[in-house]
Design a protein around this motif. Structure first.
Motif, PDB file in Angstrom:
ATOM      1  N   UNK A 171      -4.781  79.657 -36.577  1.00  0.00           N
ATOM      2  CA  UNK A 171      -5.382  78.638 -37.444  1.00  0.00           C
ATOM      3  C   UNK A 171      -6.698  78.077 -36.933  1.00  0.00           C
ATOM      4  N   UNK A 172      -7.028  78.282 -35.654  1.00  0.00           N
ATOM      5  CA  UNK A 172      -8.290  77.757 -35.118  1.00  0.00           C
ATOM      6  C   UNK A 172      -9.505  78.501 -35.661  1.00  0.00           C
ATOM      7  N   UNK A 173      -9.290  79.711 -36.181  1.00  0.00           N
ATOM      8  CA  UNK A 173     -10.373  80.538 -36.698  1.00  0.00           C
ATOM      9  C   UNK A 173     -10.276  80.637 -38.219  1.00  0.00           C
ATOM     10  N   UNK A 174     -11.390  80.340 -38.901  1.00  0.00           N
ATOM     11  CA  UNK A 174     -11.384  80.338 -40.367  1.00  0.00           C
ATOM     12  C   UNK A 174     -12.042  81.559 -40.985  1.00  0.00           C
ATOM     13  N   UNK A 175     -12.934  82.221 -40.242  1.00  0.00           N
ATOM     14  CA  UNK A 175     -13.710  83.328 -40.810  1.00  0.00           C
ATOM     15  C   UNK A 175     -13.788  84.475 -39.817  1.00  0.00           C
TER      16      UNK A 175
ATOM     17  N   UNK B   6     -10.514  82.023 -44.671  1.00  0.00           N
ATOM     18  CA  UNK B   6      -9.264  81.333 -44.970  1.00  0.00           C
ATOM     19  C   UNK B   6      -9.471  80.427 -46.187  1.00  0.00           C
ATOM     20  N   UNK B   7      -8.686  80.629 -47.223  1.00  0.00           N
ATOM     21  CA  UNK B   7      -8.867  79.909 -48.487  1.00  0.00           C
ATOM     22  C   UNK B   7      -8.689  78.410 -48.321  1.00  0.00           C
TER      23      UNK B   7
ATOM     24  N   UNK C  64     -10.668  72.682 -47.711  1.00  0.00           N
ATOM     25  CA  UNK C  64     -10.688  71.495 -46.855  1.00  0.00           C
ATOM     26  C   UNK C  64     -12.086  70.933 -46.653  1.00  0.00           C
ATOM     27  N   UNK C  65     -13.125  71.774 -46.831  1.00  0.00           N
ATOM     28  CA  UNK C  65     -14.504  71.295 -46.665  1.00  0.00           C
ATOM     29  C   UNK C  65     -15.206  71.086 -48.003  1.00  0.00           C
TER      30      UNK C  65
ATOM     31  N   UNK D  16     -15.385  72.403 -37.824  1.00  0.00           N
ATOM     32  CA  UNK D  16     -13.947  72.263 -37.578  1.00  0.00           C
ATOM     33  C   UNK D  16     -13.238  73.556 -37.175  1.00  0.00           C
ATOM     34  N   UNK D  17     -13.903  74.680 -37.358  1.00  0.00           N
ATOM     35  CA  UNK D  17     -13.244  75.967 -37.129  1.00  0.00           C
ATOM     36  C   UNK D  17     -14.132  76.898 -36.306  1.00  0.00           C
ATOM     37  N   UNK D  18     -13.517  77.956 -35.789  1.00  0.00           N
ATOM     38  CA  UNK D  18     -14.253  79.000 -35.082  1.00  0.00           C
ATOM     39  C   UNK D  18     -14.388  80.233 -35.968  1.00  0.00           C
ATOM     40  N   UNK D  19     -15.405  81.049 -35.668  1.00  0.00           N
ATOM     41  CA  UNK D  19     -15.639  82.310 -36.356  1.00  0.00           C
ATOM     42  C   UNK D  19     -15.437  83.439 -35.337  1.00  0.00           C
TER      43      UNK D  19
END
Length: 323
Positions: free
Chosen positions: A122-126, A197-198, A203-204, A225-228
């Protein structure tokens, strides 16, 4: 026919289609050939006035892949950002894979990127791969890097290499890739080569209406908020044609770039990222001066009242004195 593997997360491929009658079939075929099985396909015809609708409908009838869901929506033209925001509401996948209707996916794109995102958690969004430039005929091309006098400095066939050129940006370093500070000095990430991540997008707040630098805006939002993560492999083909470089489009992108930087200013200053923010902002004001000198002058005057700008200037002076 591929049977969906329900043990893997559902991915929604989103194709906003607009006046790409010469390219949309090839785009659709590349999605159909994906090695990843658990897919839904969402095609949104955003008011095309060419033959795109007929081509899409014919393709839907004859294609043989088994989709978890295939949805084709026709609408009056709303623009890309409005179309993407609607697509996020309709999408049921854990991840989305957006692709313009003139670009092409490599067969293993989604399979590769889903695996790395699932491994990271979950720490990574893309997750991204690289993209190769192609022309209108689908042939690989190189894009020239020019200096201010029009002299050729270099040529690149890959998206990341081209857009990160000259920026002293170690994008292959996982700690740098997709970081907020790296993106504050300009976008270099290939949207056609990613899955996202949808829920992270929701969330943004998705995309701002009518914004022409929508990819850059989303990366900046998510990077707070996230890592790539990067898979160092070409996973998509980015088509370069006349509409990419139209004068009207360049001016809109310039103004939207300035707007986006101004929107990010407060966060950047609080994060002490003056050295990433101001160089690009000043460069864009210089370009704006060529388009609208009065507008550029007004914005320049505001800078003279900006204490954060003085802080940046003083830090530059100190840096030169130390050297």
């Amino acid at each position: 026919m591929r049977i969906a593997n329900t043990h893997m997360p559902l991915v929604t491929v989103i194709i906003p289609a607009y006046n790409h009658e010469h390219f949309v079939r090839e785009c659709l075929n590349s999605v159909e050939k994906q090695t990843y099985s658990n897919l839904e396909l969402l095609i949104i015809n955003d008011g095309s006035v060419d033959d795109s609708n007929r081509i899409i409908e014919e393709w839907i009838v004859v294609q043989k892949r088994q989709w978890v869901r295939l949805k084709y929506i026709q609408q009056e033209n709303q623009g890309l950002t409005a179309t993407l925001n609607s697509a996020i509401i309709w999408a049921e996948g854990k991840y989305i894979s957006p692709i313009a209707s003139d670009d092409i996916l490599c067969e293993d794109k989604i399979e590769l990127l889903v695996k790395v995102l699932e491994d990271k958690g979950a720490s990574h969004a893309v997750a991204f791969g690289n993209a190769m430039f192609i022309d209108e005929s689908g042939r690989a091309i190189s894009k020239e890097i020019l200096d201010s006098k029009g002299n050729i400095l270099d040529r690149h066939t890959l998206f990341l290499n081209y857009y990160a050129y000259g920026r002293n940006l170690a994008w292959s370093n996982p700690a740098v890739f997709g970081s907020y500070c790296s993106l504050l000095s300009g976008n270099y990430l290939p949207a056609m080569s990613c899955i996202i991540n949808t829920e992270a997008i929701k969330s943004v707040g998705g995309w701002t209406a009518k914004n022409t630098v929508e990819d850059w805006e989303l990366w900046l939002k998510l990077a707070k908020n996230y890592k790539f993560i990067l898979v160092d492999k070409v996973v998509a083909l980015y088509r370069w044609h006349d509409n990419n470089t139209s004068k009207t489009k360049r001016e809109r992108i310039l103004r939207d770039s300035i707007w986006l930087l101004e929107k990010e200013r407060e966060y950047a200053m609080k994060s002490k990222l003056h050295r990433f923010f101001f160089p690009l902002y000043l460069y864009n004001l210089k370009r704006l001066r060529e388009v609208n000198p009065r507008e550029a002058f007004v914005k320049s005057l505001r800078l003279l009242k900006d204490w954060e700008f003085y802080y940046y200037c003083l830090s530059k002076i100190k840096q030169k004195l130390i050297v």
